[in-house]
Design a protein around this motif. Structure first.
Motif, PDB file in Angstrom:
ATOM      1  N   ASP A   1     -27.128 -34.874  23.346  1.00 51.68           N
ATOM      2  CA  ASP A   1     -26.246 -35.021  22.336  1.00 51.68           C
ATOM      3  C   ASP A   1     -26.480 -36.860  22.168  1.00 51.68           C
TER       4      ASP A   1
ATOM      5  N   ALA B   1     -28.843 -27.470  17.652  1.00 52.19           N
ATOM      6  CA  ALA B   1     -27.568 -27.333  17.059  1.00 52.19           C
ATOM      7  C   ALA B   1     -26.748 -28.484  16.613  1.00 52.19           C
ATOM      8  N   THR B   2     -27.478 -29.385  15.912  1.00 52.88           N
ATOM      9  CA  THR B   2     -27.183 -30.648  15.538  1.00 52.88           C
ATOM     10  C   THR B   2     -26.880 -30.516  14.071  1.00 52.88           C
TER      11      THR B   2
ATOM     12  N   ASN C   1     -19.299 -28.168  18.458  1.00 53.15           N
ATOM     13  CA  ASN C   1     -18.771 -26.937  18.274  1.00 53.15           C
ATOM     14  C   ASN C   1     -19.504 -25.801  18.849  1.00 53.15           C
ATOM     15  N   LEU C   2     -20.867 -25.646  18.107  1.00 51.45           N
ATOM     16  CA  LEU C   2     -21.633 -24.451  18.218  1.00 51.45           C
ATOM     17  C   LEU C   2     -22.426 -24.761  19.645  1.00 51.45           C
TER      18      LEU C   2
HETATM   19  N1  LIG Z   1     -20.170 -24.092  14.131  1.00 54.21           N
HETATM   20  C1  LIG Z   1     -20.783 -22.774  13.528  1.00 54.21           C
HETATM   21  O1  LIG Z   1     -20.243 -21.805  13.849  1.00 54.21           O
HETATM   22  C2  LIG Z   1     -22.152 -23.274  12.901  1.00 54.21           C
HETATM   23  C3  LIG Z   1     -22.465 -21.743  12.249  1.00 54.21           C
HETATM   24  C4  LIG Z   1     -23.700 -22.014  11.746  1.00 54.21           C
HETATM   25  C5  LIG Z   1     -24.368 -23.043  11.607  1.00 54.21           C
HETATM   26  N2  LIG Z   1     -23.982 -24.132  12.351  1.00 54.21           N
HETATM   27  C6  LIG Z   1     -24.599 -25.397  12.055  1.00 54.21           C
HETATM   28  O2  LIG Z   1     -25.053 -25.798  13.582  1.00 54.21           O
HETATM   29  C7  LIG Z   1     -24.934 -27.178  13.535  1.00 54.21           C
HETATM   30  C8  LIG Z   1     -23.909 -27.840  14.509  1.00 54.21           C
HETATM   31  O3  LIG Z   1     -22.724 -27.299  14.057  1.00 54.21           O
HETATM   32  P1  LIG Z   1     -21.431 -27.749  14.666  1.00 54.21           P
HETATM   33  O4  LIG Z   1     -20.094 -27.193  14.166  1.00 54.21           O
HETATM   34  O5  LIG Z   1     -21.536 -27.635  16.245  1.00 54.21           O
HETATM   35  O6  LIG Z   1     -21.491 -29.308  14.455  1.00 54.21           O
HETATM   36  P2  LIG Z   1     -20.607 -30.462  15.244  1.00 54.21           P
HETATM   37  O7  LIG Z   1     -20.555 -31.458  14.358  1.00 54.21           O
HETATM   38  O8  LIG Z   1     -19.444 -30.112  15.994  1.00 54.21           O
HETATM   39  O9  LIG Z   1     -21.559 -31.033  16.406  1.00 54.21           O
HETATM   40  C9  LIG Z   1     -22.890 -31.680  16.085  1.00 54.21           C
HETATM   41  C10 LIG Z   1     -23.142 -32.470  17.261  1.00 54.21           C
HETATM   42  O10 LIG Z   1     -24.567 -32.845  17.124  1.00 54.21           O
HETATM   43  C11 LIG Z   1     -24.590 -34.215  17.578  1.00 54.21           C
HETATM   44  N3  LIG Z   1     -25.615 -34.810  17.077  1.00 54.21           N
HETATM   45  C12 LIG Z   1     -25.821 -35.353  15.742  1.00 54.21           C
HETATM   46  N4  LIG Z   1     -26.907 -35.993  15.605  1.00 54.21           N
HETATM   47  C13 LIG Z   1     -27.617 -35.741  16.694  1.00 54.21           C
HETATM   48  C14 LIG Z   1     -29.081 -36.096  17.145  1.00 54.21           C
HETATM   49  N5  LIG Z   1     -29.874 -36.849  16.062  1.00 54.21           N
HETATM   50  N6  LIG Z   1     -29.387 -35.813  18.151  1.00 54.21           N
HETATM   51  C15 LIG Z   1     -28.626 -35.102  19.111  1.00 54.21           C
HETATM   52  N7  LIG Z   1     -27.414 -34.784  19.004  1.00 54.21           N
HETATM   53  C16 LIG Z   1     -26.936 -35.071  17.660  1.00 54.21           C
HETATM   54  C17 LIG Z   1     -23.224 -34.687  17.288  1.00 54.21           C
HETATM   55  O11 LIG Z   1     -22.859 -35.803  18.154  1.00 54.21           O
HETATM   56  C18 LIG Z   1     -22.227 -33.615  17.498  1.00 54.21           C
HETATM   57  O12 LIG Z   1     -21.989 -33.650  18.927  1.00 54.21           O
HETATM   58  C19 LIG Z   1     -24.700 -27.481  12.126  1.00 54.21           C
HETATM   59  O13 LIG Z   1     -25.930 -27.978  11.471  1.00 54.21           O
HETATM   60  C20 LIG Z   1     -23.929 -26.610  11.334  1.00 54.21           C
HETATM   61  O14 LIG Z   1     -24.411 -26.318  10.258  1.00 54.21           O
HETATM   62  C21 LIG Z   1     -22.867 -24.104  12.653  1.00 54.21           C
END
Ligand SMILES: NC(=O)c1ccc[n+]([C@@H]2O[C@H](COP(=O)([O-])OP(=O)(O)OC[C@H]3O[C@@H](n4cnc5c(N)ncnc54)[C@H](O)[C@@H]3O)[C@@H](O)[C@H]2O)c1
Ligand SMILES: NC(=O)c1ccc[n+]([C@@H]2O[C@H](COP(=O)([O-])OP(=O)(O)OC[C@H]3O[C@@H](n4cnc5c(N)ncnc54)[C@H](O)[C@@H]3O)[C@@H](O)[C@H]2O)c1
Lengths: 286, 286
Positions: free
Chosen positions: A127, A163-164, A104-105
Motif C-alpha cells: 500500500d 485493488a487501488t 476496504n477491498l
Molecule cells: N470496495 C468494493 O467493493 C469495490 C468493488 C469494486 C471495485 N472496487 C475498486 O477497487 C479499488 C479499491 O477499492 P476500495 O474500496 O478498497 O478503496 P480504498 O480507498 O478503501 O482503498 C484503496 C487503497 O489503495 C491505496 N493506494 C492508493 N494508491 C496506491 C498506489 N499507487 N499504490 C499502492 N496503494 C495505493 C490506498 O492507500 C488505500 O489503502 C477501487 O478502484 C474501487 O473502485 C471496489
DNA sequence: CTATCTTTGTGCACGCGTTCACAAAGACAT
DNA sequence: ATGTCTTTGTGAACGCGTGCACAAAGATAG
C-alpha cells in the motif's frame, strides 16, 4: 469479458484448450473437490454437470480436450479428474501473489480463504499509504509501495492483484509488469494498458450491476423494443424508485443540429415503432 | 465474452441488444463519462474504442444496435450518447439494492462508491449475526436477516447481492427470490439454482486466479506431465514462481487400470502456441 | 461368449460474436 | 455546386461455442 484487450491473433489457438473451457475448469474442479470430500469414487457427466451448473454435453466436450479420462458406462474417477484438472490449470504448483492497495477491498481479499485453498499464496500486501506500513492485515504486515519491486523479485511473483483507486491502477500495473509480473487481476474500474504477453482480467462490480439493471428494466417494462421502459417493478410497488436527483441532463440538443437527429432516429430502428424517442428524466452517473 | 448462457433462450432476445453488446455498454459509458467531465463535445469511434479498450468496428456495431447516434465525418456527441446508453441500461432510474452478508467482502461492497454513482442505492445491509444488528457500516445500520423480506418489499428491491459464506448462499437466494428479487449478484463460490426469470451473475475471485494461473503456466513454458514444453511467450520472464509446495496430490492409480491411460494421453494433444488471452467474461451468467 | 444396458466421446449443424472492408453520409473547402 | 476528406453504418465472411444425437466402448448379467 475480461479486459480491455487489444492484442490477440484470434486464429491463434491451434492446439490449446478453448478459452471457454478453461473458464469452466475451475467450476468443475470445485464440484469435484466437494465430491472428493464426500469420498464419492466416480461421477457421471450428467451428475457432475448438474453440480457445476452446466450442460452435460458441454462438460464431456470440455473434458475431451484434456484427454479421455472417463470410462464409458461408468463415468469419471473423481480423484483422478481432480488431479488432471489441477494440473492443467497449473494448480499443482504454488503461485505467490501480491495484492496492491490494501483498502476496504484489498483487506477483504487478503482475508479471503479461497486463496490458499487453491494454491495461491499471498506473498505480500502493498500500500502506498505510509501509515499502513507495518500494520498487520490477515496476519501479514503491509509493506510500503517502495518494496514492490523487491518483493516481486525475491518471491518470484508472477501474479498481481490491483485493488487501488482507479487513478493509481495504470501506474501500479506498469510497475508490476516492469518488475516481472505477467498476470494481473484488476479490481479498479479502468482499462489497463499492458504489453503483449501480459494477461489482465478484470472484475468490475459496477458493470455487473449495470448488466443486471438492463435485464431488470426489460422484465418490468415488458417492452423488448427500444426502451423507454417505465418503472413500476413487478413486485410490490417501489417507493424508493422514482426520480431522485437529476445528475444528467436530459437529451436535448447539446450540439449541432442534434435536435433534428433526435427524432429522425426512428428511421433506422428495426422493428420498433416510431414516434417514440422516449425522453424520461435522467438520473445517474457522475 | 458473455459466454455460457443458460436461461434467457438467447433467441428471446428478439429485437433486443446482443448480450455481448450489453456487457460492453457500461464500458463505453465509463469512457464517455470521463470525456464528458473534460467537456469534450464529440468523439470518433476510433478514439472512444481506444479509451474503452475495444475494437472500433465492434464499437460502431454495438452503437448501431441502439440506433444511429453518430454523425459521419464527425463522430458521436458525447452528452447525447451518455444519455442514450444510460437509458438503455436502465440507469435513468434508481435501483435499490440489498447486500446480504456483511463480512469482510460485504462491508467493502457497502463502502464502495461505485454503487451510488451509477444509480444504485444501498437500501439495506443484512446479516444473520445478531451481534451485527444495528452496527453502522458505511453509514447504514446493519439489519438482521429477519428483516430481509420486509426490507425488500418496502423498498421495492429487485436486485440483491449475496456476500455470505457459500453454504448460506442458496438459502439466502431462495429467500431473496421469494421476497421478489429478480436479479442476483453472487459472490459466494457456489452454483445458485433459481427459478426461470431470475438473473444471476456471479463473481468468483478464485476462478479468475485459476484462469490466470492456467495462462501463466503456459508462459513459463512447462506443461507438467503429459505435455511438453511450449515456446516462451515473449517478455523475458523468469519462470516466475519457484515451485514450492504441491497443493494437489499426485495422480496415483485410484481405480481400475487408470495407470495405463496416464501416458497414452499424449495421443490426443496437438501442438499449440500460447499468446492468446481468453477474453472471456470475468463473470458469467449462471 | 453373447446380449443388454449405461455412459462416454464426438461429428455435425446452428447461431452468436467479431472483424474486415467499403459504400455512403455528411462536413468542409473552394 | 462540386469536390475532397473524414468517419459512420453495415453487409458479409469467418471462427468459436453450444448442444443435439448417436455410434462405440465398456460394464454387467446371463
Ligand atoms: N470496495 C468494493 O467493493 C469495490 C468493488 C469494486 C471495485 N472496487 C475498486 O477497487 C479499488 C479499491 O477499492 P476500495 O474500496 O478498497 O478503496 P480504498 O480507498 O478503501 O482503498 C484503496 C487503497 O489503495 C491505496 N493506494 C492508493 N494508491 C496506491 C498506489 N499507487 N499504490 C499502492 N496503494 C495505493 C490506498 O492507500 C488505500 O489503502 C477501487 O478502484 C474501487 O473502485 C471496489
Ligand atoms: N473476501 C473476499 O475477498 C472474497 C472474494 C471472493 C469471494 N468471497 C466470498 O464471499 C463470501 C463472503 O466472504 P467474506 O470474506 O466477507 O466472509 P465473512 O465470513 O467475513 O462474512 C460472511 C458474513 O455473512 C454473514 N452470514 C452468514 N450466513 C448468513 C445468512 N444466512 N444470512 C445473512 N448473513 C449471513 C456472516 O454473519 C458474516 O458476517 C464468501 O462466500 C466468500 O467465499 C470473498
Amino acid at each position: 469479458m475480461a479486459t480491455g484487450r487489444n492484442h490477440r491473433p484470434a486464429t491463434s489457438r491451434s492446439r490449446g484448450i478453448p478459452d471457454a473451457t478453461v473458464a469452466r475448469l475451475p467450476l468443475y474442479l470445485r464440484a469435484l473437490t466437494a465430491l472428493s470430500e464426500r469420498s464419492v469414487p466416480t461421477v457421471s457427466s450428467e451428475e457432475l454437470a448438474s453440480a457445476a451448473g452446466v450442460n452435460s454435453a458441454k462438460l464431456r466436450k470440455d473434458f475431451s480436450y484434456l484427454g479421455s479420462y472417463g470410462t464409458r458406462g461408468v463415468g469419471y474417477d473423481v480423484e483422478y479428474l481432480v488431479y488432471q484438472i489441477s494440473r492443467e490449470l497449473g494448480l499443482t504448483q504454488d503461485w505467490p501473489v501480491v495484492i496492491v492497495g490494501i483498502g476496504n477491498l484489498g483487506a477483504a481479499l487478503a482475508n479471503y480463504g479461497g486463496f490458499a485453498s487453491r494454491g495461491f499464496r499471498v506473498a505480500a500486501l502493498i500500500d502506498a499509504d505510509p501509515a499502513m506500513a507495518g500494520k498487520p492485515v490477515a496476519g501479514i504486515a503491509v509493506q510500503h509501495s517502495d518494496e514492490l519491486e523487491r518483493v516481486i523479485e525475491e518471491n518470484g511473483v508472477s501474479i498481481g492483484v490491483i485493488a487501488t483507486p482507479a487513478a493509481s491502477a495504470q501506474p501500479v500495473a506498469d510497475r508490476l509488469v516492469a518488475a516481472g509480473v505477467t498476470s494481473i487481476l484488476n479490481f479498479a474500474p479502468t482499462v489497463l494498458s499492458v504489453p503483449e504477453g501480459v494477461d489482465v482480467r478484470k472484475v468490475d462490480l459496477s458493470i455487473e450491476l449495470q448488466i443486471l439493471a438492463f435485464h431488470e428494466q426489460r422484465k418490468s417494462g415488458e417492452l423488448p423494443d427500444d426502451g423507454r421502459a417505465v418503472p413500476g417493478t413487478d413486485i410490490g410497488e417501489d417507493a424508493g424508485g422514482g426520480v431522485t436527483g437529476s445528475p444528467v441532463a436530459p437529451p436535448a440538443a447539446s450540439v449541432t443540429k442534434r435536435t433534428a437527429s433526435a427524432a429522425p432516429a426512428a428511421t433506422d430502428r428495426r422493428g420498433d415503432e416510431p414516434g417514440n424517442d422516449g425522453d424520461l428524466p435522467a438520473v445517474m452517473p457522475a
